[in-house]
Scaffold this active site. Sequence first.
Site, PDB file in Angstrom:
ATOM      1  CE  LYS A 183      -1.788   2.916   2.612  1.00  0.00           C
ATOM      2  NZ  LYS A 183      -1.619   4.059   1.693  1.00  0.00           N
TER       3      LYS A 183
ATOM      4  CD  GLU B  43      13.332   0.869   7.151  1.00  0.00           C
ATOM      5  OE1 GLU B  43      13.036   1.582   6.180  1.00  0.00           O
ATOM      6  OE2 GLU B  43      14.162  -0.049   7.088  1.00  0.00           O
TER       7      GLU B  43
HETATM    8  P1  NAD Z   1       2.621   8.417   7.259  1.00  0.00           P
HETATM    9  O1  NAD Z   1       2.850   7.673   8.527  1.00  0.00           O
HETATM   10  O2  NAD Z   1       1.585   9.482   7.262  1.00  0.00           O
HETATM   11  O3  NAD Z   1       2.200   7.429   6.096  1.00  0.00           O
HETATM   12  C1  NAD Z   1       3.011   6.345   5.692  1.00  0.00           C
HETATM   13  C2  NAD Z   1       2.133   5.280   5.086  1.00  0.00           C
HETATM   14  O4  NAD Z   1       1.251   4.785   6.087  1.00  0.00           O
HETATM   15  C3  NAD Z   1       1.238   5.780   3.958  1.00  0.00           C
HETATM   16  O5  NAD Z   1       1.120   4.767   2.987  1.00  0.00           O
HETATM   17  C4  NAD Z   1      -0.087   6.003   4.650  1.00  0.00           C
HETATM   18  O6  NAD Z   1      -1.194   5.945   3.794  1.00  0.00           O
HETATM   19  C5  NAD Z   1      -0.089   4.848   5.640  1.00  0.00           C
HETATM   20  N1  NAD Z   1      -0.935   5.053   6.816  1.00  0.00           N
HETATM   21  C6  NAD Z   1      -1.274   6.218   7.426  1.00  0.00           C
HETATM   22  N2  NAD Z   1      -2.070   5.961   8.494  1.00  0.00           N
HETATM   23  C7  NAD Z   1      -2.221   4.623   8.570  1.00  0.00           C
HETATM   24  C8  NAD Z   1      -2.910   3.746   9.460  1.00  0.00           C
HETATM   25  N3  NAD Z   1      -3.596   4.218  10.489  1.00  0.00           N
HETATM   26  N4  NAD Z   1      -2.827   2.425   9.247  1.00  0.00           N
HETATM   27  C9  NAD Z   1      -2.094   1.934   8.226  1.00  0.00           C
HETATM   28  N5  NAD Z   1      -1.442   2.700   7.337  1.00  0.00           N
HETATM   29  C10 NAD Z   1      -1.487   4.036   7.512  1.00  0.00           C
HETATM   30  O7  NAD Z   1       4.042   8.961   6.803  1.00  0.00           O
HETATM   31  P2  NAD Z   1       4.355   9.879   5.548  1.00  0.00           P
HETATM   32  O8  NAD Z   1       3.858  11.259   5.881  1.00  0.00           O
HETATM   33  O9  NAD Z   1       3.913   9.212   4.307  1.00  0.00           O
HETATM   34  O10 NAD Z   1       5.959   9.863   5.535  1.00  0.00           O
HETATM   35  C11 NAD Z   1       6.743  10.777   6.232  1.00  0.00           C
HETATM   36  C12 NAD Z   1       7.265  10.152   7.512  1.00  0.00           C
HETATM   37  O11 NAD Z   1       7.981   8.965   7.200  1.00  0.00           O
HETATM   38  C13 NAD Z   1       8.258  11.024   8.251  1.00  0.00           C
HETATM   39  O12 NAD Z   1       8.006  10.948   9.631  1.00  0.00           O
HETATM   40  C14 NAD Z   1       9.602  10.386   7.935  1.00  0.00           C
HETATM   41  O13 NAD Z   1      10.618  10.625   8.880  1.00  0.00           O
HETATM   42  C15 NAD Z   1       9.227   8.946   7.880  1.00  0.00           C
HETATM   43  N6  NAD Z   1      10.207   8.182   7.106  1.00  0.00           N
HETATM   44  C16 NAD Z   1      11.038   7.320   7.769  1.00  0.00           C
HETATM   45  C17 NAD Z   1      12.008   6.596   7.060  1.00  0.00           C
HETATM   46  C18 NAD Z   1      12.949   5.657   7.751  1.00  0.00           C
HETATM   47  O14 NAD Z   1      13.584   4.863   7.063  1.00  0.00           O
HETATM   48  N7  NAD Z   1      13.071   5.673   9.062  1.00  0.00           N
HETATM   49  C19 NAD Z   1      12.094   6.760   5.677  1.00  0.00           C
HETATM   50  C20 NAD Z   1      11.227   7.656   5.049  1.00  0.00           C
HETATM   51  C21 NAD Z   1      10.284   8.344   5.766  1.00  0.00           C
END
Ligand code: NAD
Length: 485
Positions: free
Chosen positions: A178, A253
């Site tokens: 997803k 992550e």
């Molecule tokens: P997000 O948590 O909003 O979303 C990530 C994914 O999770 C998306 O596909 C989203 O649709 C899904 N999602 C959201 N709510 C959900 C739920 N309740 N249940 C299941 N899935 C759900 O994150 P984002 O805004 O897409 O990405 C940015 C964040 O990701 C930042 O905090 C960044 O630091 C982090 N990030 C971490 C790494 C790492 O390797 N540690 C790498 C890239 C990004």
Amino acid sequence: MKKVQHYINGQFVDSQCGEFFDNYNPATNELISKVALGREYEVNAAVEAARKALTGEWGQMKLNDRIALMYEIANEMDKRFDDFLEAETLDTGKPYSIARHIDIPRGAANFKVFADTMKSVADEAYRMDTPDGKTAMNYSMRQPKGVISVISPWNLPLLLMTWKVGPALACGNTVIVKPSQVTPTTTSLLGEVMSKVGIPDGVYNVVQGKGSITGNLITAHKDIDAITFTGETVTGEKIMKECSVGVRDVSLELGGKNPAIIFEDCDMDKAITETTRSAFANSGQVCLGTERVYVQRPIFDKFVKRLKESAQNLKLGVQNDESSDMGPLVSAAHRDKVLSYYETAVAEGANVVLGGGTPTMTGNLKDGYWVEPTIWTGLSEDATVVKEEVFGPCCHVQPFDTEEEVIKMANNSPYGLASTVFTENLDKAHRVAGQIDSGIVWINSWFLRDLRTPFGGMKGSGIGREGGHHSLEFYTELKNVCIKM
Ligand code: NAD
């Protein structure tokens, strides 16, 4: 209007309910596609297909044949490089200059590197004496974990998704991906690649949709054996709770608030070049990016002046302008979030060294989600933008006096993903690296990645390590076989 569909059991399909949501070009706010919204029907269909594939042709496939297919995926991605480049830059707004060198090549490399890992992985063996004076031999073997869901973010969509799909498939699992709702397209394109190279139906599935709907349905589905997630820490916490039901494995992550430590004995040119990259590359939307910069007092003023000059030279521009250094933010919602942090910084007393608002863009770019590269000084360590992850093109620069003091400041964070240290003193570099609570420490560099190394964060930045043979911990079940001789 272009449609982005689900890819389930080897077929591109719309949602049964017929629902779509809009996908915009961040540089212009123009509608680029309609994306199918996955609900229960699609999630169930994908899980059923993925489970069935585990025992079919894929499950029976010899390791060497699976490895050969991983290479074919990578080669086909290379052949379709321009399609991936176009799709990824349109969804994210990032310039070709970044996606051409990082996102797309790494997408293909993620299949090759884990194919190579599988070729060289060794099993353990222990010979033992038995109580009745005989001998027994133990050996370990790995088997796929099963149906794995990959939930990925929008900042490096193809790169981060394949970072999980690569090892998952190399280990013989099946996947349900997803992607983020704002960057759906390359995940779908990868379905075309899978189909072309003959990956059996049901092995790679994509259910498009929003986190609050589709994501929730996936994490709650008890027939998914494990979830690997990259995204925000708060989302990771929710997913971890869901995974506790049925004791399903989870790899997280998550976010970061990464420090850069600049000692007075650094090579200033290197420190400026790398910190400009780490704070502003991909418009600051990199989990490993620097948002807290600590500079030793004797070189503080000079460093701030030079960082400002360097960031001022970054050219904001549209994706296919090869001279663009920085694109817009990924969505209007994220732009608003970052701008609200910019306002909070000022309200809490920041000295704005550079930027702090929105740039003046012209023509069809004026409606895009642009923000200025921003540098602050003068805030306390308790200020909001020094504590919380902004995930935009910004950093706060703070002076420090001693090594001991800066290590404390660097570690004073709920996160522990990455850090950078700039010094020409080798002893100091090793000493400081050993004391920083972060999963990755770069000395005199940033984002130098060998895909065989462990990748992951401490504290609120995640659980587990992925990369090279470390990925096997999550993507396989390790089993001991004991034979009495
Ligand atoms: P997000 O948590 O909003 O979303 C990530 C994914 O999770 C998306 O596909 C989203 O649709 C899904 N999602 C959201 N709510 C959900 C739920 N309740 N249940 C299941 N899935 C759900 O994150 P984002 O805004 O897409 O990405 C940015 C964040 O990701 C930042 O905090 C960044 O630091 C982090 N990030 C971490 C790494 C790492 O390797 N540690 C790498 C890239 C990004």
